[in-house]
Design a protein around this motif. Sequence first.
Motif, PDB file in Angstrom:
ATOM      1  N   THR A  33       0.866  -1.171   0.000  1.00  0.00           N
ATOM      2  CA  THR A  33       0.000   0.000   0.000  1.00  0.00           C
ATOM      3  C   THR A  33       0.910   1.231   0.000  1.00  0.00           C
ATOM      4  O   THR A  33       2.104   1.127  -0.192  1.00  0.00           O
ATOM      5  CB  THR A  33      -0.968  -0.028   1.203  1.00  0.00           C
ATOM      6  N   SER A  34       0.342   2.397   0.238  1.00  0.00           N
ATOM      7  CA  SER A  34       1.158   3.616   0.305  1.00  0.00           C
ATOM      8  C   SER A  34       0.829   4.365   1.585  1.00  0.00           C
ATOM      9  O   SER A  34      -0.241   4.205   2.166  1.00  0.00           O
ATOM     10  CB  SER A  34       0.939   4.495  -0.928  1.00  0.00           C
ATOM     11  N   VAL A  35       1.767   5.209   1.999  1.00  0.00           N
ATOM     12  CA  VAL A  35       1.628   5.924   3.264  1.00  0.00           C
ATOM     13  C   VAL A  35       2.042   7.375   3.082  1.00  0.00           C
ATOM     14  O   VAL A  35       2.909   7.688   2.267  1.00  0.00           O
ATOM     15  CB  VAL A  35       2.469   5.246   4.380  1.00  0.00           C
ATOM     16  N   GLU A  36       1.405   8.231   3.862  1.00  0.00           N
ATOM     17  CA  GLU A  36       1.785   9.638   3.929  1.00  0.00           C
ATOM     18  C   GLU A  36       2.091   9.940   5.392  1.00  0.00           C
ATOM     19  O   GLU A  36       1.251   9.751   6.263  1.00  0.00           O
ATOM     20  CB  GLU A  36       0.642  10.525   3.437  1.00  0.00           C
ATOM     21  N   VAL A  37       3.323  10.386   5.637  1.00  0.00           N
ATOM     22  CA  VAL A  37       3.749  10.716   7.000  1.00  0.00           C
ATOM     23  C   VAL A  37       3.539  12.210   7.198  1.00  0.00           C
ATOM     24  O   VAL A  37       4.085  13.022   6.448  1.00  0.00           O
ATOM     25  CB  VAL A  37       5.218  10.330   7.239  1.00  0.00           C
ATOM     26  N   GLU A  38       2.726  12.572   8.193  1.00  0.00           N
ATOM     27  CA  GLU A  38       2.391  13.975   8.435  1.00  0.00           C
ATOM     28  C   GLU A  38       3.639  14.806   8.712  1.00  0.00           C
ATOM     29  O   GLU A  38       3.847  15.853   8.109  1.00  0.00           O
ATOM     30  CB  GLU A  38       1.408  14.075   9.601  1.00  0.00           C
ATOM     31  N   LYS A  39       4.472  14.367   9.654  1.00  0.00           N
ATOM     32  CA  LYS A  39       5.736  15.040   9.985  1.00  0.00           C
ATOM     33  C   LYS A  39       6.785  13.975  10.208  1.00  0.00           C
ATOM     34  O   LYS A  39       6.617  13.099  11.046  1.00  0.00           O
ATOM     35  CB  LYS A  39       5.600  15.865  11.269  1.00  0.00           C
ATOM     36  N   ARG A  40       7.887  14.067   9.473  1.00  0.00           N
ATOM     37  CA  ARG A  40       8.975  13.095   9.631  1.00  0.00           C
ATOM     38  C   ARG A  40       9.950  13.517  10.729  1.00  0.00           C
ATOM     39  O   ARG A  40      10.623  12.679  11.308  1.00  0.00           O
ATOM     40  CB  ARG A  40       9.725  12.929   8.323  1.00  0.00           C
ATOM     41  N   VAL A  41      10.034  14.812  10.971  1.00  0.00           N
ATOM     42  CA  VAL A  41      10.928  15.347  12.005  1.00  0.00           C
ATOM     43  C   VAL A  41      10.093  16.182  12.960  1.00  0.00           C
ATOM     44  O   VAL A  41       9.382  17.098  12.542  1.00  0.00           O
ATOM     45  CB  VAL A  41      12.043  16.219  11.387  1.00  0.00           C
ATOM     46  N   ILE A  42      10.167  15.844  14.247  1.00  0.00           N
ATOM     47  CA  ILE A  42       9.453  16.600  15.269  1.00  0.00           C
ATOM     48  C   ILE A  42      10.464  17.136  16.264  1.00  0.00           C
ATOM     49  O   ILE A  42      11.216  16.380  16.891  1.00  0.00           O
ATOM     50  CB  ILE A  42       8.392  15.743  15.986  1.00  0.00           C
ATOM     51  N   ASN A  43      10.492  18.467  16.388  1.00  0.00           N
ATOM     52  CA  ASN A  43      11.349  19.126  17.365  1.00  0.00           C
ATOM     53  C   ASN A  43      10.480  19.452  18.567  1.00  0.00           C
ATOM     54  O   ASN A  43       9.569  20.269  18.484  1.00  0.00           O
ATOM     55  CB  ASN A  43      11.951  20.397  16.773  1.00  0.00           C
ATOM     56  N   ILE A  44      10.773  18.809  19.685  1.00  0.00           N
ATOM     57  CA  ILE A  44       9.945  19.023  20.871  1.00  0.00           C
ATOM     58  C   ILE A  44      10.462  20.163  21.742  1.00  0.00           C
ATOM     59  O   ILE A  44       9.915  20.436  22.800  1.00  0.00           O
ATOM     60  CB  ILE A  44       9.789  17.727  21.692  1.00  0.00           C
ATOM     61  N   GLY A  45      11.511  20.860  21.273  1.00  0.00           N
ATOM     62  CA  GLY A  45      11.991  22.056  21.952  1.00  0.00           C
ATOM     63  C   GLY A  45      12.704  21.758  23.249  1.00  0.00           C
ATOM     64  O   GLY A  45      13.262  20.684  23.455  1.00  0.00           O
ATOM     65  N   ASN A  46      12.666  22.741  24.157  1.00  0.00           N
ATOM     66  CA  ASN A  46      13.313  22.620  25.466  1.00  0.00           C
ATOM     67  C   ASN A  46      12.406  21.867  26.430  1.00  0.00           C
ATOM     68  O   ASN A  46      11.222  22.181  26.548  1.00  0.00           O
ATOM     69  CB  ASN A  46      13.632  23.994  26.042  1.00  0.00           C
ATOM     70  N   ASN A  47      12.983  20.910  27.129  1.00  0.00           N
ATOM     71  CA  ASN A  47      12.243  20.105  28.091  1.00  0.00           C
ATOM     72  C   ASN A  47      13.059  19.958  29.356  1.00  0.00           C
ATOM     73  O   ASN A  47      14.281  19.787  29.289  1.00  0.00           O
ATOM     74  CB  ASN A  47      11.963  18.712  27.518  1.00  0.00           C
ATOM     75  N   PRO A  48      12.399  19.998  30.532  1.00  0.00           N
ATOM     76  CA  PRO A  48      13.135  19.844  31.789  1.00  0.00           C
ATOM     77  C   PRO A  48      13.666  18.424  31.966  1.00  0.00           C
ATOM     78  O   PRO A  48      13.038  17.455  31.558  1.00  0.00           O
ATOM     79  CB  PRO A  48      12.106  20.176  32.865  1.00  0.00           C
ATOM     80  N   MET A  49      14.829  18.352  32.575  1.00  0.00           N
ATOM     81  CA  MET A  49      15.465  17.067  32.850  1.00  0.00           C
ATOM     82  C   MET A  49      14.583  16.229  33.772  1.00  0.00           C
ATOM     83  O   MET A  49      13.888  16.757  34.632  1.00  0.00           O
ATOM     84  CB  MET A  49      16.830  17.328  33.497  1.00  0.00           C
TER      85      MET A  49
END
Length: 133
Positions: A33-49
């Motif tokens: 079949t075929s697929v469409e990926v909405e976002k291949r790279v996601i930057n989640i930004g700054n996150n606390p340790m």
Amino acid sequence: MKKLIGFVFIGLCLVMGYLFFFQGEETVEIPLTSVEVEKRVINIGNNPMNQPSFAYFNLLNTGSNELVIKDITSDCHCTAITSTINKASPGESLLIKAEYDNNSTGFFNQAITVHLNTLSSPELLIIRGRIIE
């Protein structure tokens, strides 16, 4: 006597070869079949340790056959990947959740490889961000 041992040895080799090559598991061929990926790279930004960081990847089945996840791997044990379902009918989506274990500070860039029943398989997904104190 040497000829008899030779024939027995050859016979055993033939039997073992047959068992090895022809008695393996049967594999069921899954239609492509075929697929469409909405976002291949996601930057989640700054996150606390020491607090979980998540990214969600949406894979839309744009083909006419069922979309099937065969395997999902991460390039690091620090990224856990889950999917609630591993099949999607045409027009439906699969959601893949990636959780980064942020127990140290700094930038990260983790690859997730998704093996599907598509010609474009495997699909490479990226989760990146920065862990701050």
